[in-house]
Scaffold this motif. Structure first.
Motif, PDB file in Angstrom:
ATOM      1  N   LEU A 121       0.837  -1.201   0.000  1.00  0.00           N
ATOM      2  CA  LEU A 121       0.000   0.000   0.000  1.00  0.00           C
ATOM      3  C   LEU A 121       0.876   1.258   0.000  1.00  0.00           C
ATOM      4  O   LEU A 121       0.616   2.208  -0.743  1.00  0.00           O
ATOM      5  CB  LEU A 121      -0.942  -0.014   1.208  1.00  0.00           C
ATOM      6  N   ALA A 122       1.928   1.247   0.796  1.00  0.00           N
ATOM      7  CA  ALA A 122       2.845   2.398   0.840  1.00  0.00           C
ATOM      8  C   ALA A 122       3.520   2.628  -0.501  1.00  0.00           C
ATOM      9  O   ALA A 122       3.645   3.780  -0.961  1.00  0.00           O
ATOM     10  CB  ALA A 122       3.889   2.186   1.933  1.00  0.00           C
ATOM     11  N   VAL A 123       3.943   1.557  -1.156  1.00  0.00           N
ATOM     12  CA  VAL A 123       4.596   1.675  -2.468  1.00  0.00           C
ATOM     13  C   VAL A 123       3.636   2.297  -3.478  1.00  0.00           C
ATOM     14  O   VAL A 123       4.006   3.205  -4.233  1.00  0.00           O
ATOM     15  CB  VAL A 123       5.099   0.299  -2.963  1.00  0.00           C
ATOM     16  N   ARG A 124       2.405   1.818  -3.502  1.00  0.00           N
ATOM     17  CA  ARG A 124       1.445   2.294  -4.506  1.00  0.00           C
ATOM     18  C   ARG A 124       0.986   3.728  -4.264  1.00  0.00           C
ATOM     19  O   ARG A 124       0.544   4.390  -5.191  1.00  0.00           O
ATOM     20  CB  ARG A 124       0.247   1.357  -4.569  1.00  0.00           C
ATOM     21  N   ALA A 125       1.067   4.184  -3.027  1.00  0.00           N
ATOM     22  CA  ALA A 125       0.610   5.542  -2.718  1.00  0.00           C
ATOM     23  C   ALA A 125       1.760   6.537  -2.576  1.00  0.00           C
ATOM     24  O   ALA A 125       1.527   7.745  -2.548  1.00  0.00           O
ATOM     25  CB  ALA A 125      -0.217   5.531  -1.440  1.00  0.00           C
ATOM     26  N   CYS A 126       2.979   6.065  -2.515  1.00  0.00           N
ATOM     27  CA  CYS A 126       4.131   6.895  -2.175  1.00  0.00           C
ATOM     28  C   CYS A 126       4.301   8.119  -3.081  1.00  0.00           C
ATOM     29  O   CYS A 126       4.379   9.248  -2.589  1.00  0.00           O
ATOM     30  CB  CYS A 126       5.402   6.046  -2.213  1.00  0.00           C
ATOM     31  N   LEU A 127       4.370   7.927  -4.379  1.00  0.00           N
ATOM     32  CA  LEU A 127       4.616   9.055  -5.281  1.00  0.00           C
ATOM     33  C   LEU A 127       3.496  10.080  -5.232  1.00  0.00           C
ATOM     34  O   LEU A 127       3.745  11.285  -5.271  1.00  0.00           O
ATOM     35  CB  LEU A 127       4.830   8.565  -6.709  1.00  0.00           C
ATOM     36  N   ARG A 128       2.282   9.594  -5.134  1.00  0.00           N
ATOM     37  CA  ARG A 128       1.132  10.508  -5.101  1.00  0.00           C
ATOM     38  C   ARG A 128       1.127  11.356  -3.833  1.00  0.00           C
ATOM     39  O   ARG A 128       0.771  12.522  -3.855  1.00  0.00           O
ATOM     40  CB  ARG A 128      -0.154   9.694  -5.226  1.00  0.00           C
ATOM     41  N   ILE A 129       1.563  10.745  -2.734  1.00  0.00           N
ATOM     42  CA  ILE A 129       1.541  11.456  -1.458  1.00  0.00           C
ATOM     43  C   ILE A 129       2.809  12.278  -1.238  1.00  0.00           C
ATOM     44  O   ILE A 129       2.746  13.415  -0.797  1.00  0.00           O
ATOM     45  CB  ILE A 129       1.330  10.462  -0.284  1.00  0.00           C
ATOM     46  N   THR A 130       3.986  11.700  -1.564  1.00  0.00           N
ATOM     47  CA  THR A 130       5.245  12.365  -1.207  1.00  0.00           C
ATOM     48  C   THR A 130       6.019  12.948  -2.384  1.00  0.00           C
ATOM     49  O   THR A 130       6.913  13.757  -2.174  1.00  0.00           O
ATOM     50  CB  THR A 130       6.193  11.378  -0.489  1.00  0.00           C
ATOM     51  N   GLN A 131       5.747  12.487  -3.615  1.00  0.00           N
ATOM     52  CA  GLN A 131       6.513  12.871  -4.801  1.00  0.00           C
ATOM     53  C   GLN A 131       8.008  12.577  -4.610  1.00  0.00           C
ATOM     54  O   GLN A 131       8.862  13.290  -5.136  1.00  0.00           O
ATOM     55  CB  GLN A 131       6.328  14.355  -5.178  1.00  0.00           C
ATOM     56  N   ASN A 132       8.334  11.514  -3.885  1.00  0.00           N
ATOM     57  CA  ASN A 132       9.716  11.169  -3.571  1.00  0.00           C
ATOM     58  C   ASN A 132      10.055   9.813  -4.182  1.00  0.00           C
ATOM     59  O   ASN A 132       9.690   8.771  -3.637  1.00  0.00           O
ATOM     60  CB  ASN A 132       9.910  11.151  -2.048  1.00  0.00           C
ATOM     61  N   GLY A 133      10.756   9.838  -5.328  1.00  0.00           N
ATOM     62  CA  GLY A 133      11.102   8.606  -6.039  1.00  0.00           C
ATOM     63  C   GLY A 133      12.066   7.717  -5.280  1.00  0.00           C
ATOM     64  O   GLY A 133      11.964   6.482  -5.329  1.00  0.00           O
ATOM     65  N   SER A 134      13.020   8.287  -4.567  1.00  0.00           N
ATOM     66  CA  SER A 134      13.983   7.466  -3.829  1.00  0.00           C
ATOM     67  C   SER A 134      13.304   6.772  -2.641  1.00  0.00           C
ATOM     68  O   SER A 134      13.653   5.636  -2.298  1.00  0.00           O
ATOM     69  CB  SER A 134      15.178   8.297  -3.359  1.00  0.00           C
ATOM     70  N   LEU A 135      12.334   7.419  -2.039  1.00  0.00           N
ATOM     71  CA  LEU A 135      11.569   6.779  -0.966  1.00  0.00           C
ATOM     72  C   LEU A 135      10.789   5.588  -1.516  1.00  0.00           C
ATOM     73  O   LEU A 135      10.747   4.528  -0.902  1.00  0.00           O
ATOM     74  CB  LEU A 135      10.614   7.779  -0.293  1.00  0.00           C
ATOM     75  N   LYS A 136      10.214   5.758  -2.707  1.00  0.00           N
ATOM     76  CA  LYS A 136       9.473   4.657  -3.323  1.00  0.00           C
ATOM     77  C   LYS A 136      10.391   3.472  -3.599  1.00  0.00           C
ATOM     78  O   LYS A 136      10.032   2.327  -3.338  1.00  0.00           O
ATOM     79  CB  LYS A 136       8.799   5.111  -4.612  1.00  0.00           C
ATOM     80  N   GLU A 137      11.587   3.723  -4.112  1.00  0.00           N
ATOM     81  CA  GLU A 137      12.542   2.638  -4.369  1.00  0.00           C
ATOM     82  C   GLU A 137      12.902   1.905  -3.080  1.00  0.00           C
ATOM     83  O   GLU A 137      12.987   0.676  -3.050  1.00  0.00           O
ATOM     84  CB  GLU A 137      13.807   3.185  -5.027  1.00  0.00           C
ATOM     85  N   LYS A 141      12.053  -2.179  -2.139  1.00  0.00           N
ATOM     86  CA  LYS A 141      13.006  -3.184  -1.645  1.00  0.00           C
ATOM     87  C   LYS A 141      12.509  -3.804  -0.342  1.00  0.00           C
ATOM     88  O   LYS A 141      12.570  -5.018  -0.147  1.00  0.00           O
ATOM     89  CB  LYS A 141      14.381  -2.556  -1.447  1.00  0.00           C
ATOM     90  N   GLU A 142      12.008  -2.964   0.554  1.00  0.00           N
ATOM     91  CA  GLU A 142      11.492  -3.468   1.823  1.00  0.00           C
ATOM     92  C   GLU A 142      10.253  -4.336   1.604  1.00  0.00           C
ATOM     93  O   GLU A 142      10.080  -5.374   2.244  1.00  0.00           O
ATOM     94  CB  GLU A 142      11.169  -2.289   2.753  1.00  0.00           C
ATOM     95  N   ARG A 143       9.390  -3.921   0.669  1.00  0.00           N
ATOM     96  CA  ARG A 143       8.189  -4.707   0.332  1.00  0.00           C
ATOM     97  C   ARG A 143       8.571  -6.074  -0.237  1.00  0.00           C
ATOM     98  O   ARG A 143       7.967  -7.084   0.109  1.00  0.00           O
ATOM     99  CB  ARG A 143       7.349  -3.930  -0.686  1.00  0.00           C
ATOM    100  N   ASP A 144       9.589  -6.114  -1.099  1.00  0.00           N
ATOM    101  CA  ASP A 144      10.021  -7.390  -1.678  1.00  0.00           C
ATOM    102  C   ASP A 144      10.537  -8.338  -0.603  1.00  0.00           C
ATOM    103  O   ASP A 144      10.255  -9.544  -0.639  1.00  0.00           O
ATOM    104  CB  ASP A 144      11.085  -7.154  -2.748  1.00  0.00           C
ATOM    105  N   ARG A 145      11.273  -7.805   0.370  1.00  0.00           N
ATOM    106  CA  ARG A 145      11.741  -8.636   1.487  1.00  0.00           C
ATOM    107  C   ARG A 145      10.553  -9.123   2.324  1.00  0.00           C
ATOM    108  O   ARG A 145      10.518 -10.277   2.747  1.00  0.00           O
ATOM    109  CB  ARG A 145      12.718  -7.855   2.360  1.00  0.00           C
ATOM    110  N   ALA A 146       9.606  -8.243   2.555  1.00  0.00           N
ATOM    111  CA  ALA A 146       8.425  -8.617   3.348  1.00  0.00           C
ATOM    112  C   ALA A 146       7.600  -9.684   2.634  1.00  0.00           C
ATOM    113  O   ALA A 146       7.090 -10.614   3.280  1.00  0.00           O
ATOM    114  CB  ALA A 146       7.566  -7.385   3.631  1.00  0.00           C
ATOM    115  N   ARG A 147       7.459  -9.573   1.315  1.00  0.00           N
ATOM    116  CA  ARG A 147       6.717 -10.580   0.540  1.00  0.00           C
ATOM    117  C   ARG A 147       7.398 -11.938   0.670  1.00  0.00           C
ATOM    118  O   ARG A 147       6.748 -12.949   0.935  1.00  0.00           O
ATOM    119  CB  ARG A 147       6.638 -10.191  -0.932  1.00  0.00           C
ATOM    120  N   LYS A 148       8.702 -11.965   0.502  1.00  0.00           N
ATOM    121  CA  LYS A 148       9.460 -13.213   0.589  1.00  0.00           C
ATOM    122  C   LYS A 148       9.329 -13.828   1.979  1.00  0.00           C
ATOM    123  O   LYS A 148       9.119 -15.029   2.114  1.00  0.00           O
ATOM    124  CB  LYS A 148      10.926 -12.952   0.261  1.00  0.00           C
ATOM    125  N   GLN A 149       9.433 -12.998   3.011  1.00  0.00           N
ATOM    126  CA  GLN A 149       9.324 -13.496   4.376  1.00  0.00           C
ATOM    127  C   GLN A 149       7.908 -14.021   4.652  1.00  0.00           C
ATOM    128  O   GLN A 149       7.738 -15.074   5.260  1.00  0.00           O
ATOM    129  CB  GLN A 149       9.683 -12.411   5.381  1.00  0.00           C
TER     130      GLN A 149
END
Length: 190
Positions: A121-137, A141-149
């Motif tokens: 949810l944070a990834v999908r809303a990040c750019l719209r809310i913060t306009q911060n591309g590095s935060l989205k990246e 990465k954190e989401r991918d680790r969480a999915r795997k776990q």
């Protein structure tokens, strides 16, 4: 639920995010097993003779079986958009459900899956809310680790040990009833 732009964005994306996360894997907490009888109102023009409507809470098929214990997987079937087709009836289906009593019941969600949904949810809303591309990246990465776990921990809840279904050779020698060898006892060949 707050009347701010970020709240509206998150609420607007929430249902789609949960649906997509449930479709990611064979989550044990969202599993449903049903017995299905053929839909008598539908007659296929060709192919398999029986049609089974998919339940409204179906997300993804895990397995279809000929028996209620799911010991004998059904291998001859079509899995179409809204139905399954086969010549067997009834069939037993195990699937991931998005029903409010199963996959959409937050009280059933294990913590790793909850974290995965939060980060998606944070990834999908990040750019719209913060306009911060590095935060989205960073969030991706954190989401991918969480999915795997989440997938790894959920797989530990599966019944162990898992044995493959009996093959055609085993079934031809022992049958499905009691596994006895029905071959000749006086010769080395069956």
């Amino acid at each position: 639920g707050e009347a701010v732009e970020a709240g509206r964005i998150l609420v607007g994306r929430y249902d789609r995010v949960v649906a997509d996360c449930l479709a990611e894997a064979s989550w044990n907490f969202a599993m449903e097993t049903i017995k299905a009888d053929a839909d008598t109102g539908v007659t296929p023009e060709f192919g398999f003779a029986k049609v089974f409507a998919k339940p409204s809470d179906w997300v993804r098929t895990i397995g279809i079986s000929e028996d209620e214990y799911l010991n004998f997987p059904l291998l001859q079937y079509y899995d179409d958009v809204n139905f399954w087709s086969t010549d067997n009836s009834p069939i037993y289906i195990r699937y991931v459900s998005n029903d409010t009593g199963l996959g959409r019941d937050l009280t059933r969600w294990p913590a790793p899956f909850t974290r995965f949904v939060e980060l998606e949810l944070a990834v999908r809303a990040c750019l719209r809310i913060t306009q911060n591309g590095s935060l989205k990246e960073s969030l991706e990465k954190e989401r991918d680790r969480a999915r795997k776990q989440a997938k790894s921990i959920d797989s530990l809840d599966e019944p162990q040990p898992k044995f493959p279904p009996p093959g055609s050779w085993t079934l031809s020698r022992g049958g499905r009833s009691n596994g006895r060898d029905r071959g000749s006892r006086s010769r080395l060949i069956g």
